[in-house]
Write a protein that holds these residues in place. Structure first.
Motif, PDB file in Angstrom:
ATOM      1  N   GLU A   1      12.951  -5.841 -42.563  1.00  0.00           N
ATOM      2  CA  GLU A   1      13.015  -6.803 -41.456  1.00  0.00           C
ATOM      3  C   GLU A   1      13.880  -6.266 -40.319  1.00  0.00           C
ATOM      4  O   GLU A   1      13.526  -6.360 -39.149  1.00  0.00           O
ATOM      5  N   ILE A   2      15.026  -5.724 -40.703  1.00  0.00           N
ATOM      6  CA  ILE A   2      15.951  -5.197 -39.698  1.00  0.00           C
ATOM      7  C   ILE A   2      15.290  -4.069 -38.914  1.00  0.00           C
ATOM      8  O   ILE A   2      15.394  -3.998 -37.688  1.00  0.00           O
ATOM      9  N   CYS A   3      14.585  -3.218 -39.624  1.00  0.00           N
ATOM     10  CA  CYS A   3      13.883  -2.092 -38.999  1.00  0.00           C
ATOM     11  C   CYS A   3      12.963  -2.570 -37.881  1.00  0.00           C
ATOM     12  O   CYS A   3      12.997  -2.055 -36.764  1.00  0.00           O
ATOM     13  N   PHE A   4      12.152  -3.600 -38.167  1.00  0.00           N
ATOM     14  CA  PHE A   4      11.230  -4.090 -37.137  1.00  0.00           C
ATOM     15  C   PHE A   4      11.973  -4.857 -36.041  1.00  0.00           C
ATOM     16  O   PHE A   4      11.620  -4.790 -34.865  1.00  0.00           O
ATOM     17  N   ASP A   5      13.020  -5.593 -36.436  1.00  0.00           N
ATOM     18  CA  ASP A   5      13.784  -6.381 -35.461  1.00  0.00           C
ATOM     19  C   ASP A   5      14.410  -5.526 -34.366  1.00  0.00           C
ATOM     20  O   ASP A   5      14.552  -5.958 -33.230  1.00  0.00           O
ATOM     21  N   VAL A   6      14.849  -4.335 -34.733  1.00  0.00           N
ATOM     22  CA  VAL A   6      15.518  -3.511 -33.725  1.00  0.00           C
ATOM     23  C   VAL A   6      14.547  -2.598 -32.982  1.00  0.00           C
ATOM     24  O   VAL A   6      14.962  -1.795 -32.156  1.00  0.00           O
ATOM     25  N   GLY A   7      13.239  -2.730 -33.298  1.00  0.00           N
ATOM     26  CA  GLY A   7      12.262  -2.058 -32.452  1.00  0.00           C
ATOM     27  C   GLY A   7      11.528  -0.881 -33.071  1.00  0.00           C
ATOM     28  O   GLY A   7      10.742  -0.229 -32.390  1.00  0.00           O
ATOM     29  N   PHE A   8      11.785  -0.587 -34.374  1.00  0.00           N
ATOM     30  CA  PHE A   8      11.030   0.508 -34.992  1.00  0.00           C
ATOM     31  C   PHE A   8       9.700  -0.023 -35.510  1.00  0.00           C
ATOM     32  O   PHE A   8       9.584  -1.189 -35.867  1.00  0.00           O
ATOM     33  N   ASN A   9       8.683   0.860 -35.550  1.00  0.00           N
ATOM     34  CA  ASN A   9       7.352   0.448 -35.980  1.00  0.00           C
ATOM     35  C   ASN A   9       7.097   0.735 -37.447  1.00  0.00           C
ATOM     36  O   ASN A   9       6.166   0.201 -38.032  1.00  0.00           O
ATOM     37  N   SER A  10       7.888   1.615 -38.020  1.00  0.00           N
ATOM     38  CA  SER A  10       7.661   1.923 -39.440  1.00  0.00           C
ATOM     39  C   SER A  10       8.999   2.167 -40.128  1.00  0.00           C
ATOM     40  O   SER A  10       9.951   2.683 -39.525  1.00  0.00           O
ATOM     41  N   LEU A  11       9.018   1.801 -41.419  1.00  0.00           N
ATOM     42  CA  LEU A  11      10.237   1.963 -42.201  1.00  0.00           C
ATOM     43  C   LEU A  11      10.596   3.442 -42.327  1.00  0.00           C
ATOM     44  O   LEU A  11      11.771   3.821 -42.323  1.00  0.00           O
ATOM     45  N   GLY A  12       9.558   4.283 -42.409  1.00  0.00           N
ATOM     46  CA  GLY A  12       9.796   5.718 -42.551  1.00  0.00           C
ATOM     47  C   GLY A  12      10.537   6.287 -41.344  1.00  0.00           C
ATOM     48  O   GLY A  12      11.538   7.007 -41.488  1.00  0.00           O
ATOM     49  N   THR A  13      10.047   5.936 -40.154  1.00  0.00           N
ATOM     50  CA  THR A  13      10.693   6.427 -38.932  1.00  0.00           C
ATOM     51  C   THR A  13      12.111   5.891 -38.832  1.00  0.00           C
ATOM     52  O   THR A  13      13.049   6.612 -38.465  1.00  0.00           O
ATOM     53  N   PHE A  14      12.275   4.606 -39.175  1.00  0.00           N
ATOM     54  CA  PHE A  14      13.598   3.998 -39.111  1.00  0.00           C
ATOM     55  C   PHE A  14      14.577   4.718 -40.031  1.00  0.00           C
ATOM     56  O   PHE A  14      15.667   5.117 -39.619  1.00  0.00           O
ATOM     57  N   SER A  15      14.173   4.901 -41.291  1.00  0.00           N
ATOM     58  CA  SER A  15      15.086   5.514 -42.261  1.00  0.00           C
ATOM     59  C   SER A  15      15.440   6.940 -41.867  1.00  0.00           C
ATOM     60  O   SER A  15      16.589   7.368 -41.974  1.00  0.00           O
ATOM     61  N   ARG A  16      14.439   7.676 -41.389  1.00  0.00           N
ATOM     62  CA  ARG A  16      14.666   9.064 -40.993  1.00  0.00           C
ATOM     63  C   ARG A  16      15.630   9.115 -39.789  1.00  0.00           C
ATOM     64  O   ARG A  16      16.597   9.874 -39.776  1.00  0.00           O
ATOM     65  N   THR A  17      15.364   8.257 -38.804  1.00  0.00           N
ATOM     66  CA  THR A  17      16.201   8.247 -37.601  1.00  0.00           C
ATOM     67  C   THR A  17      17.617   7.796 -37.932  1.00  0.00           C
ATOM     68  O   THR A  17      18.608   8.396 -37.501  1.00  0.00           O
ATOM     69  N   PHE A  18      17.723   6.732 -38.709  1.00  0.00           N
ATOM     70  CA  PHE A  18      19.032   6.199 -39.091  1.00  0.00           C
ATOM     71  C   PHE A  18      19.838   7.266 -39.833  1.00  0.00           C
ATOM     72  O   PHE A  18      21.004   7.531 -39.532  1.00  0.00           O
ATOM     73  N   GLY A  19      19.169   7.908 -40.795  1.00  0.00           N
ATOM     74  CA  GLY A  19      19.843   8.937 -41.593  1.00  0.00           C
ATOM     75  C   GLY A  19      20.314  10.099 -40.736  1.00  0.00           C
ATOM     76  O   GLY A  19      21.436  10.603 -40.902  1.00  0.00           O
ATOM     77  N   ALA A  20      19.474  10.494 -39.795  1.00  0.00           N
ATOM     78  CA  ALA A  20      19.816  11.641 -38.954  1.00  0.00           C
ATOM     79  C   ALA A  20      21.009  11.323 -38.058  1.00  0.00           C
ATOM     80  O   ALA A  20      21.851  12.181 -37.784  1.00  0.00           O
ATOM     81  N   ILE A  21      21.096  10.082 -37.602  1.00  0.00           N
ATOM     82  CA  ILE A  21      22.163   9.718 -36.664  1.00  0.00           C
ATOM     83  C   ILE A  21      23.448   9.324 -37.390  1.00  0.00           C
ATOM     84  O   ILE A  21      24.544   9.718 -37.008  1.00  0.00           O
ATOM     85  N   VAL A  22      23.311   8.542 -38.454  1.00  0.00           N
ATOM     86  CA  VAL A  22      24.489   7.994 -39.127  1.00  0.00           C
ATOM     87  C   VAL A  22      24.999   8.918 -40.240  1.00  0.00           C
ATOM     88  O   VAL A  22      26.189   8.932 -40.549  1.00  0.00           O
ATOM     89  N   GLY A  23      24.081   9.679 -40.822  1.00  0.00           N
ATOM     90  CA  GLY A  23      24.496  10.616 -41.859  1.00  0.00           C
ATOM     91  C   GLY A  23      24.305  10.086 -43.266  1.00  0.00           C
ATOM     92  O   GLY A  23      24.664  10.747 -44.235  1.00  0.00           O
ATOM     93  N   GLU A  24      23.775   8.885 -43.378  1.00  0.00           N
ATOM     94  CA  GLU A  24      23.451   8.338 -44.699  1.00  0.00           C
ATOM     95  C   GLU A  24      22.338   7.315 -44.523  1.00  0.00           C
ATOM     96  O   GLU A  24      22.159   6.787 -43.421  1.00  0.00           O
ATOM     97  N   PRO A  25      21.584   7.023 -45.600  1.00  0.00           N
ATOM     98  CA  PRO A  25      20.479   6.065 -45.479  1.00  0.00           C
ATOM     99  C   PRO A  25      21.002   4.649 -45.213  1.00  0.00           C
ATOM    100  O   PRO A  25      22.164   4.347 -45.531  1.00  0.00           O
TER     101      PRO A  25
END
Lengths: 151, 158
Positions: free
Chosen positions: B104-128
Motif C-alpha cells: 500500500e505504501i509503495c503505491f501511495d508514494v507514487g511507485f507503480n510496482s513493488l519490485g521497482t519500489f523495493s529496488r529503489t528503496f534499497g538502493a537509496i536507504v541501504g536496506e529493504p
C-alpha cells in the motif's frame, strides 16, 4: 544580557518587488525606507509587532563584489540561501485563501500537524515562507502510529 | 513607528560602481534558476503523481530536453532522481509511523510496482523496506520534527 531579537535579515533580489510581496500581499508595513546613497535600508514589520523588523537586503556592491552578489542571487533563486520566515497566524486557512486570491503560489496547502495547521510558500525570489496556526491547547507529540502521514 | 531617513546621496560621495551595481541587481534579478525551483516545488507538492517532464518543463517555460539538463546542473541530480528521493522519504515515514502494508505504501508514494519500489528503496536507504521498518517498530524511536524540516533533512542522501 541580550534581551530580544529586534532585526533579522533576508536577501531579496528586488526591493520594490519585495515591498509588493511583504507589504502588498502578506500585510506587513514599512518600518524604515532609507536611501543611504550606497544602499537602501529597507525594513518591514507586522502591524501587531512593531518592534521586530525584517530587513530586506539587496545583495550587491559595495558590501559584496559583483561575483559574490551573483552567487547570492543564484542561491536565493535556488531556494538555498538559508534565509526564510515563519509567521504565526490566528487562522491558517483563511489567510491561505486570501493570499491565494491575491495570486500567491503555495508550495504546500494548509495541513494539520501535531504542532498546528501550517502551509508553505516562497517569496517572489525563492526564500521559503511558512505560517502556522498553533493548536488551541498545548502541543501534544503524538505516539507512534498516530502521526499524520501527509505533507 | 515608521520613519524615513533623509537621503544621504547629496551629502556623501557615492562610488559610481556601487550605483551601477545596484541598478544591475534591479534589472537582472529574475534568473532562470527561479523556474527550476518552481518546477522542483511542483514535484515536492505532487510527489505521488507520475513524473511528467513535459509538464514540469512547461512550468519552467523550457523544452523537456533543456529542462532535465538544466535541472541537473542547478540541483546536482536529475528530476527523476530528485523525485525518487522525495518518494522514498515519504515511504520511510509511513513505514516508521504506521502499520500499513508495504504494498500500500509503495503505491501511495507514487511507485507503480513493488519490485521497482523495493529496488529503489534499497538502493537509496541501504536496506529493504521491511528491514527499515523492523528497526523502528516497537523500540519507541520516533522522529517528531516539523514538516519543513522533515522534508529537507529526512530525505535520504543521494
Amino acid at each position: 544580557m541580550l534581551k530580544r531579537i529586534s532585526h533579522s535579515f533576508i536577501h531579496v533580489l528586488d526591493q520594490d518587488a519585495a515591498l509588493d510581496f511583504y507589504v502588498g500581499k502578506l500585510g506587513m508595513v514599512v518600518h524604515t525606507d532609507a536611501d543611504l546613497g550606497v544602499m537602501r535600508f529597507l525594513t518591514v514589520n507586522l502591524p501587531e509587532q512593531p518592534d521586530v523588523e525584517l530587513v530586506l537586503m539587496l545583495p550587491g556592491p559595495p558590501a559584496y563584489d559583483d561575483a559574490t552578489a551573483a552567487q547570492i542571487r543564484e542561491l536565493v533563486a535556488k531556494g538555498a540561501a538559508g534565509g526564510g520566515v515563519i509567521f504565526e497566524t490566528d487562522d491558517c486557512r483563511a489567510t491561505y485563501e486570501r493570499l491565494l486570491t491575491a495570486g500567491v503560489e503555495f508550495t504546500q496547502e494548509p495541513t494539520e500537524r501535531f504542532y498546528g495547521t501550517d502551509c508553505a510558500l516562497r517569496d517572489p525570489f525563492g526564500n521559503p515562507i511558512r505560517f502556522t496556526q498553533p493548536p488551541d491547547g498545548p502541543v501534544v507529540v503524538p505516539p507512534v502510529g498516530e502521526l499524520e502521514t501527509q505533507r | 513607528m515608521a520613519h524615513t531617513v533623509p537621503s544621504w546621496t547629496d551629502e556623501r560621495a557615492v562610488s559610481r560602481r556601487a550605483v551601477v551595481g545596484l541598478r544591475e541587481c534591479r534589472v537582472r534579478w529574475r534568473s532562470a534558476t527561479a523556474a527550476w525551483l518552481r518546477a522542483r516545488d511542483a514535484m515536492d507538492r505532487a510527489f505521488a503523481q507520475p513524473l511528467q517532464v513535459p509538464a514540469l518543463a512547461r512550468v519552467a517555460h523550457v523544452s523537456p530536453a533543456h529542462f532535465s539538463r538544466q535541472f541537473r546542473s542547478t540541483f546536482g541530480e536529475t528530476p527523476h532522481r530528485y523525485l525518487q528521493r522525495r518518494r522514498v522519504e515519504r515511504a520511510m515515514e509511513l513505514l516508521r509511523e504506521t502499520d500499513r502494508p508495504v504494498t500500500e505504501i509503495c503505491f501511495d508514494v507514487g511507485f507503480n510496482s513493488l519490485g521497482t519500489f523495493s529496488r529503489t528503496f534499497g538502493a537509496i536507504v541501504g536496506e529493504p523496506p521491511t528491514a527499515y521498518r523492523a528497526r523502528f517498530t516497537g523500540n519507541g524511536v520516533a522522529l517528531r520534527i516539523p514538516a519543513c524540516g522533515a522534508m529537507a533533512w529526512l530525505r535520504p542522501a543521494g
